[in-house]
Scaffold this active site. Structure first.
Site, mmCIF file in Angstrom:
data_model
loop_
_atom_site.group_PDB
_atom_site.id
_atom_site.type_symbol
_atom_site.label_atom_id
_atom_site.label_comp_id
_atom_site.label_asym_id
_atom_site.label_seq_id
_atom_site.Cartn_x
_atom_site.Cartn_y
_atom_site.Cartn_z
ATOM 1 N N ASP A 59 0.664 -1.147 -0.080
ATOM 2 C CA ASP A 59 0.035 -0.037 -0.023
ATOM 3 C C ASP A 59 0.649 1.280 0.014
ATOM 4 O O ASP A 59 1.863 1.329 0.798
ATOM 5 C CB ASP A 59 -0.696 0.043 1.250
ATOM 6 C CG ASP A 59 -1.963 1.226 1.279
ATOM 7 O OD1 ASP A 59 -1.740 2.228 0.452
ATOM 8 O OD2 ASP A 59 -2.613 1.253 2.271
ATOM 9 N N ARG B 154 5.213 1.733 9.704
ATOM 10 C CA ARG B 154 5.019 2.974 8.972
ATOM 11 C C ARG B 154 6.079 3.882 9.699
ATOM 12 O O ARG B 154 5.999 4.938 10.474
ATOM 13 C CB ARG B 154 3.539 3.555 9.138
ATOM 14 C CG ARG B 154 2.552 2.672 8.535
ATOM 15 C CD ARG B 154 1.190 3.239 8.047
ATOM 16 N NE ARG B 154 0.310 2.306 7.747
ATOM 17 C CZ ARG B 154 -1.121 2.607 7.719
ATOM 18 N NH1 ARG B 154 -1.399 3.826 8.320
ATOM 19 N NH2 ARG B 154 -1.666 1.803 7.348
ATOM 20 N N GLN C 30 -4.030 -3.665 12.490
ATOM 21 C CA GLN C 30 -5.466 -3.431 12.222
ATOM 22 C C GLN C 30 -5.946 -5.056 11.930
ATOM 23 O O GLN C 30 -5.102 -5.756 11.589
ATOM 24 C CB GLN C 30 -5.495 -2.347 11.436
ATOM 25 C CG GLN C 30 -4.954 -2.503 9.928
ATOM 26 C CD GLN C 30 -4.957 -1.263 9.020
ATOM 27 O OE1 GLN C 30 -4.943 -0.363 9.488
ATOM 28 N NE2 GLN C 30 -5.154 -1.695 7.827
ATOM 29 N N ASP D 85 -14.155 7.198 5.743
ATOM 30 C CA ASP D 85 -13.619 7.032 6.881
ATOM 31 C C ASP D 85 -14.749 6.900 8.026
ATOM 32 O O ASP D 85 -15.658 7.717 8.042
ATOM 33 C CB ASP D 85 -12.655 8.119 7.439
ATOM 34 C CG ASP D 85 -11.282 7.958 6.504
ATOM 35 O OD1 ASP D 85 -11.055 6.995 6.020
ATOM 36 O OD2 ASP D 85 -10.586 8.966 6.922
ATOM 37 N N GLU E 30 -10.529 8.550 14.040
ATOM 38 C CA GLU E 30 -10.740 7.751 12.835
ATOM 39 C C GLU E 30 -10.366 6.455 13.344
ATOM 40 O O GLU E 30 -9.292 5.984 13.874
ATOM 41 C CB GLU E 30 -9.849 8.192 11.884
ATOM 42 C CG GLU E 30 -9.937 7.277 10.568
ATOM 43 C CD GLU E 30 -8.679 7.053 9.612
ATOM 44 O OE1 GLU E 30 -8.415 6.339 8.991
ATOM 45 O OE2 GLU E 30 -8.435 8.378 9.391
ATOM 46 N N SER F 162 -10.531 3.204 7.856
ATOM 47 C CA SER F 162 -10.500 3.557 6.314
ATOM 48 C C SER F 162 -10.900 2.498 5.659
ATOM 49 O O SER F 162 -10.518 1.523 5.591
ATOM 50 C CB SER F 162 -9.162 4.113 6.024
ATOM 51 O OG SER F 162 -9.151 4.515 4.719
#
Length: 337
Positions: A57, A110, A125, A238, A251, A254
């Site tokens: 991604d 990340r 996640q 979202d 949030e 997504s």
């Protein structure tokens, strides 16, 4: 630059050990409830993928993947950012039928994430993906899926509150979802930043699905960035919840209906990413070989933060933090895992 801020007078509902027990229970409950609600089967997922496949991604297109060579395989690998494209390829390989899907326990790094109360370089996640029919590529199907996910969150919260009565001090999630587009928010508050618009709306509507993320608004700028090769920017969004501890929009997911060949062709050109057409994943999608799908990611630590009433993501996951974050948390008596 983002900063960690612990609200004045903050005190966690659960102690350190009860927090660990609650995290384990929450994760088991939610993934079972989600799997039942959306007809998903659990599968194993990769921590890294081969760089040349185009499966990783790209997020907003500027984040650097953690890369390393595998000498005995003669390959270059990348630690995943998420599994948005990998899941669609997996559905193709497993030959899932319309209405069937998968979910996986995804862990990622990340490295370029700016650290604050909500953001960590470690990402965990539930990544999920489901095969849909051409007739399902519409807003109504998207909204029904969002409602099912929100119901799963509410059922999980109800069980947690029964097991840990201390959590009843937190507000109960509302069952009704507000649906609004990014353009509607810009029209209403043109002078505010995208995040300020989210805060203003979600304060009034505590469970919101914000639709239409990635494409340019009337102002010429997108509400937020989205890679061009997984979500259809006209059929995504979202899930935003009001966080009573941090007093801001929060949030937790997504998601969206994924690009079909026409949407991918259009969005690659808009994003200036036409070179990706030659990658194996993109070539298969443009040729119509991959199934039509809907999918997304639901933040595990984010949901734990919200349902357990935590002020910092480091209270529910183990990661690495900058000295300023550590000091702010220590001064407030917040224990980072």
């Amino acid at each position: 630059m983002l900063r960690t801020v612990i609200p004045q007078g903050y005190a966690p509902c659960l102690n350190l050990y009860d927090t660990q027990k609650a995290i384990g229970l929450l994760k088991r409950l939610f993934e079972d409830t989600l799997g039942g609600a959306l007809h998903l089967r659990r599968v194993s997922a990769p921590l890294f993928v081969e760089a040349s496949t185009g499966l990783n991604d790209d997020l907003n297109g500027v984040e650097r993947a953690v890369s390393f060579d595998i000498p005995f395989a003669g390959r270059e690998a990348q630690v995943v950012h998420s599994l948005a494209k990998w899941k669609r390829m997996a559905l193709y390989r497993y030959q899932f039928s319309v209405g069937e899907g998968l979910y996986t326990d995804m862990n990622a790094i990340r490295r370029d994430e700016e650290l604050d109360n909500l953001h960590s370089v470690y990402v965990d996640q539930w990544d999920w993906e489901k095969v849909i029919a051409p007739r399902d590529r519409n807003v109504d199907y998207l909204k029904d899926t969002v409602r099912a996910i929100v119901r799963a969150m509410g059922e999980t919260q109800a069980t947690l509150r029964a097991v840990f009565p201390q959590l009843t001090a937190l507000p109960q999630l509302e069952s009704e979802v507000s649906f609004v587009t990014t353009q509607e928010l810009e029209d209403r508050w043109p002078a505010l930043s995208p995040k300020e618009r989210e805060d203003a709306w979600v304060k009034e509507y505590p469970v919101t699905f914000l639709m239409g993320i990635g494409g340019a608004l009337k102002s010429g700028a997108p509400h937020d960035g989205r890679a061009p090769d997984y979500d259809d920017w006209t059929l995504n969004g979202d899930i935003l919840l009001w966080n009573p501890v941090l007093e801001r929009a929060f949030e937790v997911s997504s998601m969206g209906i994924r690009v079909d060949p026409a949407a991918l062709d259009r969005q690659l050109t808009i994003a200036g990413c036409d070179e990706r057409r030659a990658l194996p994943f993109h070539r298969m999608l443009l040729e119509g070989k991959l199934p039509l799908t809907i999918g997304g990611g639901i933040g595990q630590s984010r949901l734990c933060m919200l349902l357990l009433g935590k002020a910092h993501i480091g209270e529910v996951q183990a990661s690495v933090w900058d000295p300023e974050t550590i000091q702010v948390c220590q001064d407030a008596g917040v224990v980072l895992l």
